[in-house]
Design an enzyme around this catalytic site. Structure first.
Site, mmCIF file in Angstrom:
data_model
loop_
_atom_site.group_PDB
_atom_site.id
_atom_site.type_symbol
_atom_site.label_atom_id
_atom_site.label_comp_id
_atom_site.label_asym_id
_atom_site.label_seq_id
_atom_site.Cartn_x
_atom_site.Cartn_y
_atom_site.Cartn_z
ATOM 1 N NE ARG A 29 -1.900 -3.155 -4.394
ATOM 2 C CZ ARG A 29 -2.112 -3.276 -3.084
ATOM 3 N NH1 ARG A 29 -2.077 -2.196 -2.319
ATOM 4 N NH2 ARG A 29 -2.375 -4.432 -2.543
ATOM 5 C CD GLU A 38 1.077 0.705 7.410
ATOM 6 O OE1 GLU A 38 0.823 0.859 6.204
ATOM 7 O OE2 GLU A 38 0.736 -0.310 8.044
ATOM 8 C CG ASP A 39 -1.253 1.838 3.188
ATOM 9 O OD1 ASP A 39 -1.141 1.579 4.405
ATOM 10 O OD2 ASP A 39 -1.600 0.983 2.355
ATOM 11 C CG ASP A 65 -9.241 0.424 9.331
ATOM 12 O OD1 ASP A 65 -9.918 0.156 10.320
ATOM 13 O OD2 ASP A 65 -9.738 0.515 8.190
ATOM 14 C CG ASP A 95 -5.595 -3.582 -2.718
ATOM 15 O OD1 ASP A 95 -5.239 -3.179 -1.590
ATOM 16 O OD2 ASP A 95 -5.935 -4.763 -2.938
ATOM 17 N N GLY A 147 0.769 -1.256 0.000
ATOM 18 C CA GLY A 147 0.000 0.000 0.000
ATOM 19 C C GLY A 147 0.790 1.290 0.000
ATOM 20 C CG PHE A 183 -12.662 0.054 1.474
ATOM 21 C CD1 PHE A 183 -11.820 -0.655 2.312
ATOM 22 C CD2 PHE A 183 -12.481 -0.048 0.100
ATOM 23 C CE1 PHE A 183 -10.799 -1.452 1.800
ATOM 24 C CE2 PHE A 183 -11.470 -0.847 -0.425
ATOM 25 C CZ PHE A 183 -10.633 -1.548 0.425
ATOM 26 C CB ILE A 184 -10.219 5.414 0.682
ATOM 27 C CG1 ILE A 184 -9.059 5.072 1.638
ATOM 28 C CG2 ILE A 184 -11.197 6.366 1.345
ATOM 29 C CD1 ILE A 184 -8.155 6.258 1.972
#
Ligand code: 5GP
Ligand code: MG
Length: 180
Positions: free
Chosen positions: A169, A103-104, A107, A163, A49, A156-157
């Site tokens: 992505r 980190e992307d 959560d 992805d 990610g 959710f994105i």
């Protein structure tokens, strides 16, 4: 920008690439101010990610730095919780180093918890976490997150490295799952 379809789901435009660039710039400057010019950090991007974020982040970082990538993989260990994670691809000796995790998105914090566990016995000088996105409403841990690009809603994105079941992505902008 308009609604896009990935597999069976629709996603609507959420954060433009220009906005993303601003958050990345902001984060790079925040870390640079914190560490200063004399400390040369090693940035570790968590794949898959964060590949795009990490690539853009280091281009904005004004001082000397190292960059490497790791993957967190699950295997069935013989500990009580059953599944434990381990790192794939880390060849560098991190002892005495200033390590900044890229980190992307954070959560629930489960991944973050694994990261803290894994890096605990690497004898690093400093361990800091930088995440581009953060979902405060779902975060369940009392672990420090040192640098946050932007807090977002619990939806959710996809895009910019993130992805949905393998797709999305490569999108330059971020899209959010459309509620029906
Ligand atoms: P956590 O362990 O904090 O619950 O989740 C972290 C990982 O879950 C992220 O690194 C990312 O791979 C995935 N994830 C969490 N939220 C999202 C999201 O909104 N979209 C996508 N595509 N992945 C997410
Ligand atoms: Mg990730």
């Amino acid at each position: 920008m308009s609604v896009i379809k990935l597999h069976d789901k629709d996603f609507e435009p959420y954060i433009t690439k220009n906005k993303i660039a601003k958050y990345v710039q902001y984060l790079a400057n925040l870390v640079a101010e914190d560490l200063g010019e004399k400390e040369t950090p090693i940035f570790i991007g968590i794949l898959n990610g964060s590949f795009m974020f990490a690539a853009d982040f280091v281009r904005e970082y004004p001082y000397d730095c190292h960059i490497t990538f790791v993957k967190l993989a699950s295997y069935n260990g013989i500990n009580s919780s059953g599944k434990i994670k381990h790192l794939v691809g880390l060849n560098e000796d991190l002892e005495g180093k200033t390590v900044i995790i890229l980190e992307d998105i954070i959560d629930t914090g489960n991944t973050l918890e694994e990261i803290y566990k894994i890096f605990k016995d690497k004898k690093v000088k400093k361990l800091k976490i930088a995440t581009l996105f953060f979902k405060p409403d779902v975060f369940r841990k009392s672990l420090p997150i040192d640098y946050i690009g932007r807090s977002i809603d619990d939806k959710f994105i996809v895009g910019y490295g993130l992805d949905y079941d393998g797709l999305g992505r490569n999108l330059a902008d971020i899209y959010q799952l459309k509620e029906n």
